[in-house]
Design a protein around this motif. Structure first.
Motif, PDB file in Angstrom:
ATOM      1  N   ASP A  28       0.813  -1.305  -0.097  1.00  9.82           N
ATOM      2  CA  ASP A  28       0.095  -0.174  -0.158  1.00  9.82           C
ATOM      3  C   ASP A  28       0.824   1.127  -0.065  1.00  9.82           C
ATOM      4  O   ASP A  28       0.584   2.160  -0.756  1.00  9.82           O
ATOM      5  CB  ASP A  28      -0.931  -0.067   1.338  1.00  9.82           C
ATOM      6  N   ILE A  29       1.903   1.239   0.860  1.00 13.23           N
ATOM      7  CA  ILE A  29       2.735   2.325   0.915  1.00 13.23           C
ATOM      8  C   ILE A  29       3.461   2.415  -0.378  1.00 13.23           C
ATOM      9  O   ILE A  29       3.584   3.747  -0.864  1.00 13.23           O
ATOM     10  CB  ILE A  29       3.957   2.139   2.039  1.00 13.23           C
ATOM     11  N   ALA A  30       3.890   1.287  -0.905  1.00 17.60           N
ATOM     12  CA  ALA A  30       4.610   1.501  -2.144  1.00 17.60           C
ATOM     13  C   ALA A  30       3.549   2.060  -3.249  1.00 17.60           C
ATOM     14  O   ALA A  30       4.306   3.152  -4.020  1.00 17.60           O
ATOM     15  CB  ALA A  30       5.248   0.284  -2.582  1.00 17.60           C
ATOM     16  N   GLY A  31       2.407   1.785  -3.332  1.00 16.55           N
ATOM     17  CA  GLY A  31       1.637   1.963  -4.292  1.00 16.55           C
ATOM     18  C   GLY A  31       1.164   3.860  -4.125  1.00 16.55           C
ATOM     19  O   GLY A  31       1.211   4.522  -5.104  1.00 16.55           O
ATOM     20  N   ILE A  32       1.088   4.044  -2.936  1.00 16.56           N
ATOM     21  CA  ILE A  32       0.876   5.446  -2.670  1.00 16.56           C
ATOM     22  C   ILE A  32       1.999   6.194  -2.907  1.00 16.56           C
ATOM     23  O   ILE A  32       1.995   7.295  -3.842  1.00 16.56           O
ATOM     24  CB  ILE A  32       0.383   5.587  -1.318  1.00 16.56           C
TER      25      ILE A  32
END
Lengths: 378, 420
Positions: free
Chosen positions: B201-205
């Motif tokens: 999720d952090i990577a995507g954001i």
């Protein structure tokens, strides 16, 4: 005293007159800048408006605008800014049309039921904003704007062929089931020689206008409303339940808004379809301002906007963009409020001069006139 | 959660009320982390990977910027005590300015015109409200009508004969550059594809926020920071805000109240114009009639949501952009969002129970249960309902937070110098 009354009436007419002159001047300047002859343009609009068919259309447009402007004006009297009239009347018209198309009743009951549904839906939808304001402190300006957008989505959701809509024959427009003859309101042949009749609900508009005037100016409720609208703290001190007033005024404003779509629904389209007019609520704001929130002033404003809207249709044929009329409408709103402010300042200066003059005179003759400055201010 | 709060605030007394008094940045970071964890958990549970994908974040950013810029415009003007509901009209002027000049002289010239057009709208508002003392909302409504009328009229005169354009739209405008942080894409993409809890999720954001971002988005973020610095850290900003709090006191201290109001409202108009320019040039590459779609009003709502502060305003715009992006991209993800709403409402309800606000808690609980029932009884939300998401979210959030907001004291009041 008599001279004072004349001057007072003159002053209150000065502001709208000044505004209309100013907006005509600005419109003329814009037209001239684009290479069009302003006088010729206005002449054409007036000529076109005189045709019986156009006159009937102007009156019909004004009836619709009148309800919208009264709805906004009612809120304004309580210092509430109901931007949600637009959503309220669309939702009300759609649900009222759906109910009207689904039932069969004797004529008067049928029309009555449709109107009742419209008023209830409009009132309840507006009450949502009222509740949010009273209990959660959400500004009605923001919540009604959000509710407008939600209305658009809600109508798109409900107006599908598996819910409230049916396919119109021979076109890809969908709408609610047509209201049968018993729920329709016949037109009135008010304009001689016009093939188009005036909406029968013009009678309702006159009644609602009268009730508005009576309730605001001559009832206990209207007094409380104006008091709370002018000075909330003072109203609270004198025992007015402001929370309840806010809720009621918001609901009444929405209830009147529910009527906006009715002249067209019951008088000409008999169905709520995708091309039902939108955006009338915003025009209502402008007209309420122009008419100073009074029943008569709003009626004149509605006629003016109806005239501008319908007579401008001729302009496209003459090669003048008819959007010029929207500029005129915007300038009217702005200049009318500026004009009122200028007149207000003039009044104060005049009053100060008057007081100064009287103070410098011997005190004896002033006895009977001591109320005048207050009256002039109201 | 409460244990973290107590351990990280050394001076806090053991009383439960004091426990919430964490320093603001820390508290916000904590909220963000909790929200992210909830979101991530729901993504894993429902398989709605678009909830935190780079594509969603990038779309959310594009949708949030115009709202944020409009809200920033609102902030400038309301901090000086002038309500600016005319933002929508000024934004419309901006879209037209960008379209008209943009297709002929390139995007930068278009942007400049957008700012100037918006600024002119702001000046009209200033003349009406500051010089003539007209009611602020009334003047704003007039400007909204005027903005629409003027642009439609001018478009008929100026764009009708343009190649590929017409009375309601301009020819395409060439695009602005979209830079990325170098090397980041290759690093984050594989991480995102694994769909791990929290990490993906952090990577995507991050990928959505840092790669392929329009240069104007960067400018917008810088403008928010600059506004904060100017309004809160300089003598100029202090004077400007004092005008919005108590103009008569400010005047007695020698502040030129009218001048400051004029500056603030003009800047406000310029920012709204830029927001319009972003819509025309970055979001769609073309001027189109009706393009603003009420974003000026939503910007105003985002600013109120953000408690008349730049940071809060950004959060409001972000929330709106995010829900809007979701409804545009993926109906399944919006369906999962119902579960997010459920979780959020549950947290709010718990907080309200803790604060002994029984009625608010009960209302929150009813809505929470409703959204859960709705989630369990449907596979997907119907299209029109998803388009409501941003507005319903805004209303819900305002309803749950409105009473703690504080606007500038003299906001919306007509200022009349002594003796007039």
């Amino acid at each position: 005293m008599n001279a004072d009354t004349v001057r007072r009436v003159g002053l209150s007419l000065a502001a709208p007159a000044l505004a209309i002159i100013l907006s005509l001047a600005i419109t003329s300047a814009v037209l001239a800048a684009a290479g069009n002859d302003p006088f010729e343009t206005f002449k054409q609009m007036i000529e076109y408006a005189k045709e019986p068919r156009t006159t009937a259309m102007i009156i019909n447009g004004s009836v619709t605008y009148y309800f919208a402007a009264l709805a906004v004006a009612f809120g304004f009297r309580m210092n509430l800014f109901n931007i949600g009239v637009d959503g309220q009347y669309r939702l009300a018209a759609m649900l009222a049309a759906a109910v009207g198309g689904a039932v069969s009743l004797p004529p008067i009951l049928h029309v009555g039921l449709i109107l009742l549904v419209a008023v209830l839906v409009g009132g309840l939808w507006a009450a949502v904003a009222g509740l949010l304001k009273v209990y959660r402190g959400v500004s009605e300006v923001i919540s009604t704007i959000m509710l407008n957008s939600i209305t658009t989505a809600l109508i798109a959701f409900l107006l599908t062929t598996d819910k409230l809509a049916v396919q119109a024959e021979g076109s890809n427009n969908i709408g609610t089931k047509a209201i049968p003859a018993s729920g329709q309101v016949p037109g009135i042949g008010l304009v001689p020689d016009s093939p188009l009749k005036v909406y029968g609900l013009i009678v309702l508009a006159v009644i609602v206008g009268f009730l508005y005037w009576f309730v605001i100016e001559h009832s206990r409720f209207g007094f409380d409303l104006r008091a709370a609208g002018r000075n909330e703290e003072a109203a609270v001190a004198s025992g007015v339940n402001v929370k309840r007033m806010i809720l009621i005024s918001m609901a009444v404003s929405g209830g009147i808004a529910g009527l906006v779509g009715m002249p067209q629904l019951l008088g000409s389209s008999y169905t709520y379809s995708l091309d039902f007019p939108a955006g009338i609520g915003f025009t209502g704001i402008a007209i309420a301002l122009l008419g100073r929130n009074t029943a008569l002033g709003v009626a004149i404003g509605a006629l003016l906007f109806g005239f501008l809207d319908n007579s401008s249709q001729i302009l496209d044929l003459e090669g003048v963009p008819k959007e010029i009329v929207m500029i005129t409408q915007g300038v009217i709103v702005l200049s009318v409020v500026i004009a009122y402010e200028l007149v207000r300042r003039y009044r104060i200066v005049a009053q100060q001069r008057e007081v100064g003059r009287r103070l410098s005179e011997p005190p004896a003759p002033a006895a009977g006139n001591d109320k005048t400055p207050q009256g002039a201010q109201a | 959660m409460s244990t973290t709060l107590e351990t990280t605030t050394p001076p806090a007394a053991p009383a439960p009320e004091k426990a919430t008094r964490l320093s603001q940045p820390l508290r916000l970071a904590l909220y963000a982390l909790v929200a992210l964890a909830v979101l991530s958990l729901i993504r894993v549970l429902t398989d709605a990977n678009d909830l935190t994908s780079a594509g969603t974040v990038s779309a959310a950013l594009t949708l949030a910027v115009p709202i944020g810029l409009a809200g920033l415009g609102g902030l400038w003007s309301e901090r000086a005590g002038v309500v600016n509901i005319g933002l929508e009209g000024m934004m419309i002027l901006g879209t037209f300015g960008a379209g008209w000049i943009g297709w002929q002289h390139g995007p930068w010239a278009g942007l400049l015109t957008a700012v100037i057009f918006g600024l002119v709208g702001g000046l009209v508002h200033a003349v009406a409200t500051v010089t003539f003392g007209v009611d602020h909302v009334v003047s704003g409504v007039a400007i909204n009508i005027l903005g629409l009328g003027v642009t439609q009229y001018l478009a008929g005169e100026l764009l009708a004969d343009s190649p590929g354009g017409g009375e309601t739209q301009s020819p395409p405008i060439s695009a602005l550059p979209r830079p990325s942080v170098p090397g980041l894409d290759g690093l984050l993409e594989p991480l995102e594809k694994h769909h791990w809890f929290l990490i993906s999720d952090i990577a995507g954001i991050l990928r959505g926020l840092l790669t392929n971002v329009s240069i104007l988005t960067v400018v917008a973020v810088l403008l928010v920071i600059a506004s904060y610095v100017i309004l809160w850290q300089t003598p100029f900003g202090l004077r400007l805000r004092s005008v919005g709090e108590d103009p008569h006191a400010a005047e007695s201290l020698g502040v030129k109240v009218r001048l400051y109001k004029y500056i603030a409202v003009a800047v406000s108009g310029g920012l709204a114009g830029l927001a319009g320019g972003f819509l025309a040039i970055v979001a769609s590459g073309i001027y189109r009639e009706g393009q603003t779609g009420g974003r000026g009003y939503i910007g105003l709502a985002a600013m109120i949501f953000g408690n008349w502060r730049p940071g809060g305003l950004m959060m409001g715009a972000g929330l709106f952009g995010y829900t809007d992006a979701m409804q545009l991209r993926n109906a399944v993800a919006v369906h999962a969002l119902l579960l997010v709403v459920f979780a959020l409402l549950l947290v709010v309800t718990a907080l309200n129970l803790y604060r002994r606000k029984w009625i608010t808690a009960a209302v929150g609980l009813v809505f929470a249960v409703l959204s859960l029932v709705w989630y369990l009884n449907s596979d997907e939300l119907p299209g029109p309902i998803t388009t409501m998401t941003p507005y319903v979210t805004t209303l819900l959030v305002l309803a749950l937070s409105a009473q703690r907001l504080r606007m500038p004291k003299a906001d919306g009041l007509v200022y009349r110098p002594e003796g007039k």
